[in-house]
Motif scaffolding. Structure first.
Motif, mmCIF file in Angstrom:
data_model
loop_
_atom_site.group_PDB
_atom_site.id
_atom_site.type_symbol
_atom_site.label_atom_id
_atom_site.label_comp_id
_atom_site.label_asym_id
_atom_site.label_seq_id
_atom_site.Cartn_x
_atom_site.Cartn_y
_atom_site.Cartn_z
ATOM 1 N N ALA A 158 0.875 -1.178 0.000
ATOM 2 C CA ALA A 158 0.000 0.000 0.000
ATOM 3 C C ALA A 158 0.904 1.216 0.000
ATOM 4 N N ASP A 159 0.575 2.230 -0.812
ATOM 5 C CA ASP A 159 1.470 3.390 -0.901
ATOM 6 C C ASP A 159 0.906 4.665 -0.291
ATOM 7 N N GLY A 160 -0.419 4.785 -0.164
ATOM 8 C CA GLY A 160 -1.004 5.936 0.499
ATOM 9 C C GLY A 160 -0.602 7.280 -0.072
ATOM 10 N N GLN A 161 -0.323 7.344 -1.357
ATOM 11 C CA GLN A 161 0.186 8.583 -1.943
ATOM 12 C C GLN A 161 -0.777 9.754 -1.789
ATOM 13 N N ASP A 162 -2.090 9.477 -1.769
ATOM 14 C CA ASP A 162 -3.061 10.553 -1.637
ATOM 15 C C ASP A 162 -3.025 11.193 -0.254
ATOM 16 N N GLU A 167 6.033 16.868 -0.806
ATOM 17 C CA GLU A 167 7.400 17.289 -0.538
ATOM 18 C C GLU A 167 8.083 16.416 0.513
ATOM 19 N N ALA A 168 7.327 15.556 1.190
ATOM 20 C CA ALA A 168 7.908 14.716 2.237
ATOM 21 C C ALA A 168 8.811 13.651 1.623
ATOM 22 N N PRO A 169 9.937 13.355 2.255
ATOM 23 C CA PRO A 169 10.816 12.299 1.725
ATOM 24 C C PRO A 169 10.108 10.962 1.546
ATOM 25 N N VAL A 170 9.147 10.634 2.448
ATOM 26 C CA VAL A 170 8.472 9.348 2.313
ATOM 27 C C VAL A 170 7.622 9.309 1.045
ATOM 28 N N ALA A 171 7.135 10.475 0.581
ATOM 29 C CA ALA A 171 6.380 10.494 -0.666
ATOM 30 C C ALA A 171 7.267 10.128 -1.841
ATOM 31 N N ARG A 172 8.479 10.626 -1.839
ATOM 32 C CA ARG A 172 9.431 10.257 -2.886
ATOM 33 C C ARG A 172 9.754 8.767 -2.810
ATOM 34 N N PHE A 173 9.872 8.270 -1.589
ATOM 35 C CA PHE A 173 10.181 6.852 -1.401
ATOM 36 C C PHE A 173 9.089 5.960 -1.976
ATOM 37 N N VAL A 174 7.820 6.235 -1.646
ATOM 38 C CA VAL A 174 6.755 5.356 -2.134
ATOM 39 C C VAL A 174 6.568 5.491 -3.643
ATOM 40 N N ALA A 175 6.991 6.628 -4.200
ATOM 41 C CA ALA A 175 6.912 6.775 -5.658
ATOM 42 C C ALA A 175 7.957 5.926 -6.364
ATOM 43 N N GLU A 176 9.076 5.659 -5.689
ATOM 44 C CA GLU A 176 10.191 4.934 -6.312
ATOM 45 C C GLU A 176 10.237 3.455 -5.930
#
Length: 409
Positions: A158-162, A167-176
């Protein structure tokens, strides 16, 4: 600090770089990884898969609008990951436990627990499980992010991107980060992930700007606020404790596939075997299985206990009683330690099975290997001792088979 300056500039003057105490304790405990693995009963060559969920409706343990992945995934993990090759543990956010209640969590996950899943203490032992892991199946929570920062292979369920600040580092992490495909075979996804793993640079860079320094930074700040002199000596955290020994206890029936070639026995055990798999198949069942009717179909019945437990009467009495109660059963195995068991067979007498040099496997697997070998026509030499080689995906496991008189168990 840069994000704080942009979003709330009036707080900039009060901001303090304090590091990350949790991650620093993880770094300090890294040399003890093998001990943490042994505490969970992870065998040599076995892979520890840690399931992790944060506290969020969009998390791995959440329902994501009624499309809950975990209930369908757990029985597949038990079926598709052989028991001797993968060890499963779950680290759930403390609020999952306290929000639903420990009894409800254990009830929801009961079937998986019967197939060997361990529920890790969410306060005192999750860091040790994370250090012990070979792969983490998780989501966008801090624990999965810590795993990535430690360099552990991570697969997102589960990525929870919404729900994340872009700008959070964890957002970049779940995108990659790579994602689990629930419609594809699971074992190949984990095996491929481990084989092709290259740590993502983001989590290691952004989890803390001061790795290993948080104790000193925070103590200095606290004493400055108190307007007191800082004590002499280094600022140190309590080291992570060694958790209690908690090996898997599988009481659900296991399908066992074997291929015998002389004194070499290849074995694969799981809740369900793939259709059309090569080799002979037999059923191994723990005596404490939930559905006792399955014991009437079992070829091998097992139990682990103290050999001096007066309730069971010791290996000779218990094994004789099992064969008397269950006429279909061919082998009764009494497990007395992590590498030793006593077995009684219906047609070939009684034996002591012990791990040979370099072996590290579940003794219940040794009992199934002996059953397959004897069924294929294997015989013990005149001196009463034989060395067999049981093979799992992790490699060969020599086991010493010693014939014993029935009175000795």
């Amino acid at each position: 600090m840069e994000r704080l300056r942009r979003t709330c500039p009036e707080a900039e003057d009060t901001a303090v770089l304090g590091g990350d105490p949790c991650f620093d304790r993880l770094l300090a405990a890294r040399p003890y990884r093998e001990r943490f693995r042994r505490a969970l009963g992870v065998r040599e060559g076995q892979r520890l898969l840690v399931l992790n969920s944060t506290w969020n409706p969009e998390g791995f343990f959440g329902n994501r609008g009624g499309q809950d992945l975990l209930p369908a995934l757990l029985p597949r993990l038990a079926a598709e990951l052989p028991a001797d090759d993968y060890r499963l543990a779950a680290v759930l956010h403390p609020n999952i436990w306290y929000g639903h209640g420990p009894g409800q969590i254990r009830a929801w996950l009961n079937r998986a627990r019967l197939n060997g899943l361990t529920l890790v203490d969410p306060v005192h032992a999750w860091r040790q499980a994370l250090l012990a892991a070979d792969v983490v199946l998780g989501d966008f929570g801090a624990v999965t992010y810590y795993a990535a920062a430690l360099g552990t292979p991570v697969l997102l369920a589960a990525d929870g991107q919404d729900r994340l600040d872009p700008e959070a580092p964890v957002a970049r992490f779940v995108a990659e980060a790579p994602r689990l495909d629930p419609h594809q075979p699971l074992r190949a996804q984990f095996d491929d992930l481990i084989a092709a793993h290259r740590p993502l640079p983001g989590p290691t860079e952004f989890v803390t700007s001061a790795p290993g320094a948080s104790a000193a930074l925070l103590r200095r700040h606290f004493y400055a606020l108190l307007e007191l002199p800082e004590p002499e000596g280094r600022a140190l955290f309590e080291p992570l404790p060694l958790p209690p020994y908690d090996p898997p206890r599988r009481t659900a029936p296991m399908q066992v596939r074997t291929v015998v070639d002389g004194t070499d026995i290849t074995i694969e055990r799981s809740a369900v075997l793939p259709y059309g798999a090569d080799g002979d198949v037999h059923l191994a069942v723990h005596e404490a299985t939930r559905d006792s009717s399955v014991l009437e179909l079992a070829d091998v019945i097992t139990r682990e206990a103290d050999p001096n437990d007066p309730r069971l009467g010791g290996p000779p009495s218990w094994t004789a009683d099992v064969l008397r109660r269950h006429p279909q059963c061919a082998v009764a195995a009494f497990i007395v330690g992590p590498d030793l068991c006593f077995v009684r067979t219906r047609a070939h007498g009684s034996f002591r099975l012990a791990a040979g040099p370099g072996a590290d496997a579940d003794p219940t697997a040794y009992a199934s290997a002996l059953f397959a070998w004897l069924a294929a026509g294997g015989t013990i030499p005149a001196d009463g001792t034989a060395t067999l080689r049981m093979h799992t995906a992790s490699g060969p496991h020599p086991m010493v088979v010693e014939s014993r008189r029935a009175s000795q168990g």
